[in-house]
Scaffold this active site. Structure first.
Site, short mmCIF file in Angstrom:
data_model
loop_
_atom_site.label_atom_id
_atom_site.label_comp_id
_atom_site.label_asym_id
_atom_site.label_seq_id
_atom_site.Cartn_x
_atom_site.Cartn_y
_atom_site.Cartn_z
N CYS A 146 0.85 -1.19 0.00
CA CYS A 146 0.00 0.00 0.00
C CYS A 146 0.89 1.24 0.00
O CYS A 146 1.82 1.35 0.81
CB CYS A 146 -0.91 0.00 1.22
SG CYS A 146 -1.84 1.52 1.41
N CYS A 149 -4.72 1.31 -8.85
CA CYS A 149 -5.59 2.26 -9.54
C CYS A 149 -5.39 2.15 -11.06
O CYS A 149 -4.27 2.11 -11.55
CB CYS A 149 -5.28 3.68 -9.07
SG CYS A 149 -6.20 4.94 -9.96
N CYS A 174 -10.43 -27.62 -14.11
CA CYS A 174 -10.03 -28.97 -13.70
C CYS A 174 -10.96 -30.01 -14.32
O CYS A 174 -10.56 -31.14 -14.56
CB CYS A 174 -9.96 -29.11 -12.19
SG CYS A 174 -11.48 -28.73 -11.33
N CYS A 211 -4.24 -0.21 0.02
CA CYS A 211 -4.86 -1.34 0.70
C CYS A 211 -6.35 -1.05 0.87
O CYS A 211 -6.81 0.05 0.60
CB CYS A 211 -4.20 -1.60 2.04
SG CYS A 211 -4.64 -0.36 3.27
N HIS A 271 -10.51 8.75 -10.11
CA HIS A 271 -9.78 7.50 -9.90
C HIS A 271 -10.66 6.51 -9.15
O HIS A 271 -10.38 6.13 -8.04
CB HIS A 271 -8.49 7.75 -9.10
CG HIS A 271 -7.47 8.57 -9.83
ND1 HIS A 271 -6.13 8.45 -9.64
CD2 HIS A 271 -7.61 9.54 -10.79
CE1 HIS A 271 -5.48 9.30 -10.42
NE2 HIS A 271 -6.35 9.97 -11.13
N HIS A 325 -7.78 7.35 -1.50
CA HIS A 325 -7.16 7.58 -2.81
C HIS A 325 -8.18 8.13 -3.79
O HIS A 325 -7.91 9.09 -4.52
CB HIS A 325 -6.56 6.27 -3.36
CG HIS A 325 -5.98 6.42 -4.72
ND1 HIS A 325 -4.76 7.03 -4.94
CD2 HIS A 325 -6.44 6.10 -5.95
CE1 HIS A 325 -4.50 7.05 -6.23
NE2 HIS A 325 -5.52 6.49 -6.87
N CYS A 347 -3.71 5.83 -12.23
CA CYS A 347 -2.36 6.27 -11.87
C CYS A 347 -1.49 5.11 -11.40
O CYS A 347 -0.32 5.30 -11.07
CB CYS A 347 -2.42 7.35 -10.80
SG CYS A 347 -3.00 6.73 -9.21
N HIS A 406 -13.98 -30.19 -6.96
CA HIS A 406 -12.73 -30.28 -7.69
C HIS A 406 -12.60 -31.66 -8.35
O HIS A 406 -12.94 -32.66 -7.74
CB HIS A 406 -11.58 -30.06 -6.71
CG HIS A 406 -10.24 -29.99 -7.36
ND1 HIS A 406 -9.98 -29.13 -8.41
CD2 HIS A 406 -9.10 -30.66 -7.12
CE1 HIS A 406 -8.72 -29.29 -8.78
NE2 HIS A 406 -8.17 -30.21 -8.01
ZN ZN Z 1 -2.93 1.19 3.49
ZN ZN Z 2 -5.29 6.71 -8.88
#
Ligand code: ZN
Ligand code: ZN
Ligand code: ZN
Ligand code: ZN
Ligand code: ZN
Ligand code: ZN
Lengths: 114, 557
Positions: free
Chosen positions: B56, B69, B186, B77, B91, B84, B72, B491
């Protein structure tokens, strides 16, 4: 140990800080070794397999379904599901799986130690 | 076959994703293609080249859920992704680093875009140097040529396997190679492992009877599944032991059966049937123009096709009408009422109590059930020719002609169309490694019913006596496809028997296992071959040489 001049000395706290820092760097360096050697991928694969085999994945799937049913399909986000299901998921991992993983990690650390 | 459980429909994108797409189209997705790293089990992660371990950018944590992102490329995190977005307008959309899935930071939820998924999948294909794009095709062709050369060395001459292979740390028999999981595939890998080690199929492809360099379909630019299998066979027998990615085949099969193409887990048995069908379609038409009653000579039918006899008897006058139907496999009902789950069996063993009241389901029990006389319901009345009326009747199935390879499918998945529910029967089924099919042959079944009177055989002996003789009714097992877990999330794993030893093929991983492991598994499809086919294959494998002469198994069949 260096102390900043402006700060009154609080030795106890600083010792704890340093200790935590050491812990962190040890954990980090183990993580780095594990990633570099590919062992981390192997372990993740192992855990994934074991969780399918023991029915844990099915259990989680059912828990998710039930939550979605209860809340209504439109009103559930992935983040919320993760928040709600994660505690259940962590709690219901069988001890045998944890033990196997722990053994593997211990072996790795022993074999990777200089 | 059974209906699929659900068809996936792509959910509508959120406003943020729509905005992003309007502004950038798919170029942003494509710019990430270089950063995708594909893994054996089908997951694709993001690995920014410069950074060894993604962290992060706010708190440098590495073990939490991380997002990168789309605009950018900064990594945040789960606790910092919101800040952000709030501090950088527009963004909103990011990619989950561990999973390569789209995430909208403003909706705090995953979002879906088929065009993004396409970029991820095509990376998986490109990564395997078999892209859909023309540029990568050149590379693919070049490496194919080399592979073909390798495999010709093995087949065409009496050379031993090259010394490089013997230095291989694995002493596994030739042809044992893991198959990478390409994202819940599988179900496909399990079937491919069984087919690659089916002696008649192996000999067919390794002796170049469908050569992808000479195939007219391929040269016309058509999809050709037998060509894809040709590629898989030469890769599996190339001596290279690193797991192989059957992406080409998956792609063709997707294209071929577009109605089935979702990312959801498929059923191995459905895949088996549809793959054999595709082979027949691509392979059969060019070789034989078969009439209704003639047998198709394609490799699917030569190897797997047998003939079922069904007798419907009028309960009033006893006259019987007989029909014959070809089959590729036999689906067996697990008598669920008496079934025990593996857990129950363990319980019984531990408590030491003999499980008298709950008999263990056996394969012979299933086959007995399959060939039992069955009273047809009043809704299925027979239009009896001799009575000239609709009558109650009974029906009995038997096997008129056994195939070279016998595939027995255990019906573990029950789909109820009316109730829209599905369930899995996970009871244990006991099955033998050597199977004598003679009790289920028409000659035995009809013989039992009519007390061995000659008239009743209705020409049973005359039309091909050899195949109902007891020698070819002896079968030996060579592959078992198992299913563990529940229906949709379970599976598939295949156990292969080569030179008397058992190997567990779990996608990319292969290891030798004890017989007990195989006997204790939850079998889903059982692959038997006629005893002489196995004996011949055994001989071939023990010399690790397949000469041209041995490569035509049908000369004497
Ligand atoms: Zn963080
Ligand atoms: Zn960004
Ligand atoms: Zn959004
Ligand atoms: Zn072809
Ligand atoms: Zn055919
Ligand atoms: Zn009648």
């Amino acid at each position: 140990m260096k102390h900043s001049v402006n700060r009154p000395t609080t030795p106890d706290e600083d010792v704890a800080d340093a200790y935590e820092k050491d812990e962190l760097t040890l954990r980090e360096s183990i993580n780095t070794k594990m990633v570099e050697s590919g062992e981390k991928e192997n372990l993740m694969e192992l855990v994934r397999d074991r969780l399918v085999e023991c029915g844990w994945k099915d259990e989680m799937r059912i828990a998710c379904r039930e939550h979605v049913k209860k809340k209504g399909r439109k009103d559930v986000t992935v983040d919320e599901l993760i928040r709600v299901i994660t505690p259940k998921g962590r709690a219901s991992v069988p001890d045998s799986v944890k033990e196997e993983l722990l053994n593997r990690i211990q072996n790795f650390i022993v074999s990777a130690a200089p | 076959m059974s209906a699929r459980i659900s068809f996936l429909k792509n959910p509508d994108p959120c406003n943020h994703l729509s905005d992003y797409k309007l502004r950038y189209g798919t170029d942003g997705y494509k710019s990430f293609q270089k950063l995708f790293r594909c893994f054996n089990d089908g997951r694709t992660k993001i690995k920014p080249q410069e950074i060894e371990i993604p962290r992060c950018s706010y708190c440098s944590v590495y073990h939490r859920r991380l997002y990168i992102c789309l605009i950018c490329r900064s990594i945040s995190c789960s606790s910092h992704i919101l800040s952000h977005t709030q501090s950088n307008k527009g963004h909103d959309i990011a990619i989950d680093v561990e999973r390569s899935e789209l995430y909208c930071c403003s909706c705090i939820d995953q979002v879906y875009d088929p065009e993004f998924d396409e970029v991820v999948v095509s990376k998986q294909l490109i990564g395997l140097c078999m892209s859909v794009k023309s540029g990568a095709d050149v590379v693919a062709v070049r490496s194919n040529k080399k592979r073909r050369l390798d495999s010709q060395l093995i087949i065409g001459s009496k050379f031993l396997v090259s010394s490089r292979d013997r230095r291989e740390k694995w002493s596994f028999p030739l042809g044992l190679r893991g198959l990478n999981n390409l994202g819940s595939t599988c179900f496909m890998n399990a079937v491919l492992q069984a087919l690659v080690h089916a002696p008649p199929l192996r000999n067919f492809w390794l002796s170049g009877q469908h050569n992808r360099d000479l195939c007219p379909r391929r040269s016309m630019g058509l999809l050709c599944l037998p060509c894809d299998l040709d590629l898989i066979f030469s890769a599996m027998f190339s001596g290279d032991r690193t797991p192989y990615s059957p992406a080409h085949l998956l792609y063709s099969w997707w294209k071929h059966s577009t109605n089935l193409a979702t990312y959801e887990q498929q059923d191995s048995h459905e895949f088996f049937i549809s793959l054999l069908d595709c082979i027949h379609e691509n392979e059969g038409k060019s070789k034989c123009l078969y009439k209704d009653h003639e047998e198709c000579q394609c490799i699917t039918h030569r190897a797997f096709s047998g003939l079922l006899r069904s007798d419907v008897t009028c309960s009033t006058c006893g006259s019987t009408s007989t029909t014959y139907d070809p089959f590729i496999d036999i689906s067996l009902t697990l008598d669920s009422a008496k079934g025990l789950s593996p857990a129950d069996c363990r319980k019984n063993r531990n408590s030491g109590e003999p499980s008298v009241n709950a008999p263990m389901p056996t394969l012979s029990g299933c086959l007995d059930f399959f060939t039992r006389p069955e009273k047809l319901g009043p809704d299925q009345k027979l239009n009896c020719q001799s009575c000239g009326e609709k009558r109650e009747s009974s029906k009995q199935m038997s096997i008129r002609r056994l195939p070279l390879l016998l595939c027995l499918h255990v019906k573990r998945f029950e789909h109820s169309l009316t109730r829209k529910t599905s369930r899995k029967i996970d009871s244990y089924l006991q099955y033998p490694f050597r199977l004598n099919m003679s009790p289920y042959l028409s000659s035995s079944i009809i013989g039992k019913r009519f007390g061995n009177r000659i008239f009743a055989f209705d020409g049973e002996g005359e039309y091909d006596g050899s195949s109902s003789s007891s020698s070819s009714a002896e079968f030996e097992i060579f592959a078992v496809v198992t299913h563990s877990g529940m229906m949709a999330s379970g599976h598939y794993v295949t156990y292969l028997r080569l030179k008397g030893l058992w190997y567990r093929c779990d996608d990319a991983w292969i290891n030798e296992v004890e017989e007990e492991v195989v006997r204790g598994c939850e079998c889903y499809m059982l692959f038997y071959a006629q005893e002489r086919v196995i004996q011949k294959a055994h001989k071939e494998l023990s010399y690790q040489v397949i000469s041209m002469a041995d490569a035509f198994p049908f000369a004497d069949c």
